[in-house]
Design an enzyme around this catalytic site. Structure first.
Site, short mmCIF file in Angstrom:
data_model
loop_
_atom_site.label_atom_id
_atom_site.label_comp_id
_atom_site.label_asym_id
_atom_site.label_seq_id
_atom_site.Cartn_x
_atom_site.Cartn_y
_atom_site.Cartn_z
N LYS A 1 -26.98 18.01 8.03
CA LYS A 1 -26.61 17.63 9.40
C LYS A 1 -26.65 18.87 10.30
CE LYS A 1 -22.84 15.65 12.06
NZ LYS A 1 -21.56 14.96 12.07
N GLU B 1 -25.46 26.62 0.97
CA GLU B 1 -26.10 26.17 -0.26
C GLU B 1 -27.48 25.57 0.02
OE1 GLU B 1 -23.02 25.51 0.73
OE2 GLU B 1 -21.65 25.20 -0.96
N GLY C 1 -20.83 13.43 7.83
CA GLY C 1 -21.61 13.74 6.63
C GLY C 1 -21.39 12.73 5.51
N ARG C 2 -20.13 12.41 5.23
CA ARG C 2 -19.84 11.53 4.09
C ARG C 2 -20.08 10.05 4.41
NH1 ARG C 2 -15.72 14.54 5.71
NH2 ARG C 2 -13.91 13.68 6.76
N GLU D 1 -12.04 13.96 0.96
CA GLU D 1 -12.38 14.78 2.13
C GLU D 1 -11.84 14.11 3.40
OE1 GLU D 1 -16.09 17.34 2.09
OE2 GLU D 1 -16.59 16.04 3.76
N HIS E 1 -14.27 5.75 -24.48
CA HIS E 1 -14.38 6.65 -25.64
C HIS E 1 -14.10 8.09 -25.25
CE1 HIS E 1 -15.93 3.38 -28.11
NE2 HIS E 1 -16.49 2.97 -26.97
N LYS F 1 -15.67 27.81 3.31
CA LYS F 1 -16.91 28.42 3.81
C LYS F 1 -16.61 29.81 4.38
CE LYS F 1 -19.23 24.11 5.12
NZ LYS F 1 -19.65 23.27 6.22
#
Ligand code: F6P
Length: 535
Positions: free
Chosen positions: A200, A206, A258-259, A344, A375, A501
């Protein structure tokens, strides 16, 4: 109703009504009163300790909080993200053709349709081979480079709709760990790979590092790289500066969080994989839930019911986590996706007016698919701490019904076991029936006791299709919003992430510069790492 009074009353009701089994035994109509339906989707919350009294209290409180007005404000494009002065309009991204939405004098719907049409045309062209490499060969693979919402949504949806993929295969690179980008690229024919840089802001460390690494790899292998790149961003100028041609930049607006962005250009890798028509069904499923969320009475509103259960468990009962258990292998990344969506958004301790909260907010969200979880960690869920479990399961799996029956039976059995448990007498009787000695029974029976009375909910649906997935994700989004109204927090900012950040930038200097000033708390570890790097 006063705020403090509500939370106290909720805890009081939570303490009183812990025995789920007797709630079920006492009320033959419990399933009807504690479930919600939307077409084929069922949300069954009858196996929780929620009572009618608690539901009434919560609905009354939600209304007193101004839920209906807040919901309307979101859909209308008011700037409800108060700390960033932004509207929150992911719901506009799933408007159907011909819909109208004007916000602050701007025709938002027209903008959405134009952005969508540009993405769909590109996706169609990549799928057909009309957009190809320099030799005219069609792309076989697409690599989406992004992180957080620019990764989790398309990655989760790509896996979920794996059965519908008939275009180039999508791969996802997110972590700044160089192993991630290089491991993914190592396995591909780069000459037939399209790289999509999804960010965005087009500044995320990253993503920029991985995009640069991919650009260098492609340049080394195939020379000219611009035909192999596309960008998904609100910062088209930055993408162009990176070297991506304007016609390969797919924009969206700052009012897409963003999410919540999988419905926008951020979904391009999905559009290429399943094709625009199926992506349209995915959007349509979400739109249907948007309508339901806005119009269904609160007592029948599925997202509201999900939020009530969430707040009941967190605040009424004091549970610190919620576990997500999709008995649907293709939803293998749903828990990761919901971690960002919920934590978030609602992992906050400041109310909208800036004052601190004096109640808990978002629980820790975790989980994985069943039956695998059975399991691994279900042991703890049966006999360790009590954590509510949210099951999801499809009624059918076309072409594999018999094996699917096993999956379905396991899901239902777990929900039943959490509820019923097993008494010492039952454990002893079972051991006796298996021919164990009285001495064995005495020593082993206590280990085979299950307290039961452990809450779970179940989302059941016909089959995992694009439309159904759109419905599910929209339901989760609206739950997150509704829970935020209960907790009175802004679910659409993420200042905690910004702190990380900022600190990372300082640590980079400490890692690279031997003369950098080091925080004493990090000095020992950093000295050790430096020695290892120099060895
Ligand atoms: O994780 C924080 C965050 O800001 C998310 O909200 C967002 O999804 C992610 O970073 C990636 O940001 P961008 O799309 O700008 O690279």
């Amino acid at each position: 109703m006063s705020d403090g009074g509500f939370w106290q009353e909720l805890v009081g009701l939570g303490n009183k009504s812990r025995d789920i089994r007797s709630l079920i035994a006492a009320d033959a109509g419990r399933f009807g009163g504690f479930s919600a339906r939307f077409d084929d989707v069922l949300y069954d919350y009858s196996r929780t300790s929620l009572t009618a009294e608690a539901k009434d209290l919560m609905l009354e409180f939600l209304q007193a909080r101004g839920f209906e007005a807040r919901r309307a404000a979101m859909f209308a494009g008011e700037r409800i993200n108060s700390t960033e002065a932004r509207a929150v309009l992911h719901t506009a991204l799933r408007l159907p053709e011909g819909a109208a939405l004007v916000v602050e004098g701007e025709d938002i719907a027209a903008q959405v349709m134009a952005d969508r049409a540009k993405c769909f045309a590109f996706a169609d062209a990549v799928r057909s081979g009309a957009i190809a490499n320099a030799k005219g060969e069609a792309f076989t693979d697409v690599v989406n480079i992004g992180i957080g919402g620019s990764d989790l949504g398309p990655a989760m949806v790509t896996q979920a709709l794996g059965g519908f993929v008939d275009g180039p295969r999508a791969h996802f690179v997110s972590n700044v760990d160089p192993s991630h980008v290089h491991d993914v690229l190592d396995a591909l024919d780069l000459s037939r790979t399209l790289i999509i840089v999804a960010s965005k802001t087009f500044t995320t460390q990253e993503t920029m590092a991985n995009a640069a690494a991919a650009q260098a790899r492609l340049a080394a292998v195939i020379g000219e790289t611009s035909g192999h790149f596309a960008a998904l961003t609100t910062a088209v100028d930055k993408a162009e500066a990176f070297g991506i041609a304007p016609e390969r930049c797919f924009g969206f607006e700052e009012w897409v969080g963003g999410r919540l962005s999988v419905w926008s250009a951020i979904g391009l890798s999905v559009m290429i994989g399943i094709g625009p028509a199926r992506f349209g069904e995915f959007l349509a499923g979400a739109y249907e839930i948007d309508q339901h969320f806005q119009t269904a009475p609160l007592e029948e509103n599925m997202a509201v019911a999900m939020a009530m259960v969430g707040v009941w468990h967190r605040n009424g009962c004091g549970f610190g986590t919620r576990s997500v258990a999709p008995y649907d292998q293709r939803l293998g990344q749903l828990a990761n996706y919901l971690q960002q969506l919920d934590m978030e958004s609602n992992g906050k301790s400041v109310r909208l007016d800036g004052s601190g909260v004096d109640y808990e907010t978002c629980p820790v969200v975790w989980g994985s698919t069943g039956t695998n979880g059975q399991h691994a960690y279900f042991q703890l869920l049966h006999q360790g701490s009590v954590e509510p479990v949210e099951f999801l399961v499809a009624a059918r799996r076309g072409g594999h019904e018999e094996q699917h029956d096993l999956l379905l039976a396991n899901c239902l059995a777990q929900a039943q076991a959490f509820l019923k448990g097993r008494t010492r007498e039952e454990a002893a009787a079972q051991l006796k029936a298996n021919g164990r000695s009285a001495e064995d029974i005495e020593s082993i029976a206590p280990h085979r006791v299950f307290s039961g009375n452990r809450p779970s909910t179940l989302l059941a649906y016909s089959e995992l299709t694009p439309r159904l997935l759109g419905r599910l994700i929209a339901l989760f989004e609206h739950r997150t919003f509704t829970e935020s109204v209960f907790w009175d927090v802004n679910p659409y900012d993420q200042w905690g992430v910004e702190l990380g950040k900022e600190l990372a930038a300082g640590q980079l200097d400490a890692v690279r510069n031997p003369n950098a000033e080091i925080d004493p708390a990090m000095a020992g570890t950093l000295a050790h790492l430096r020695r290892l790097r120099e060895a």
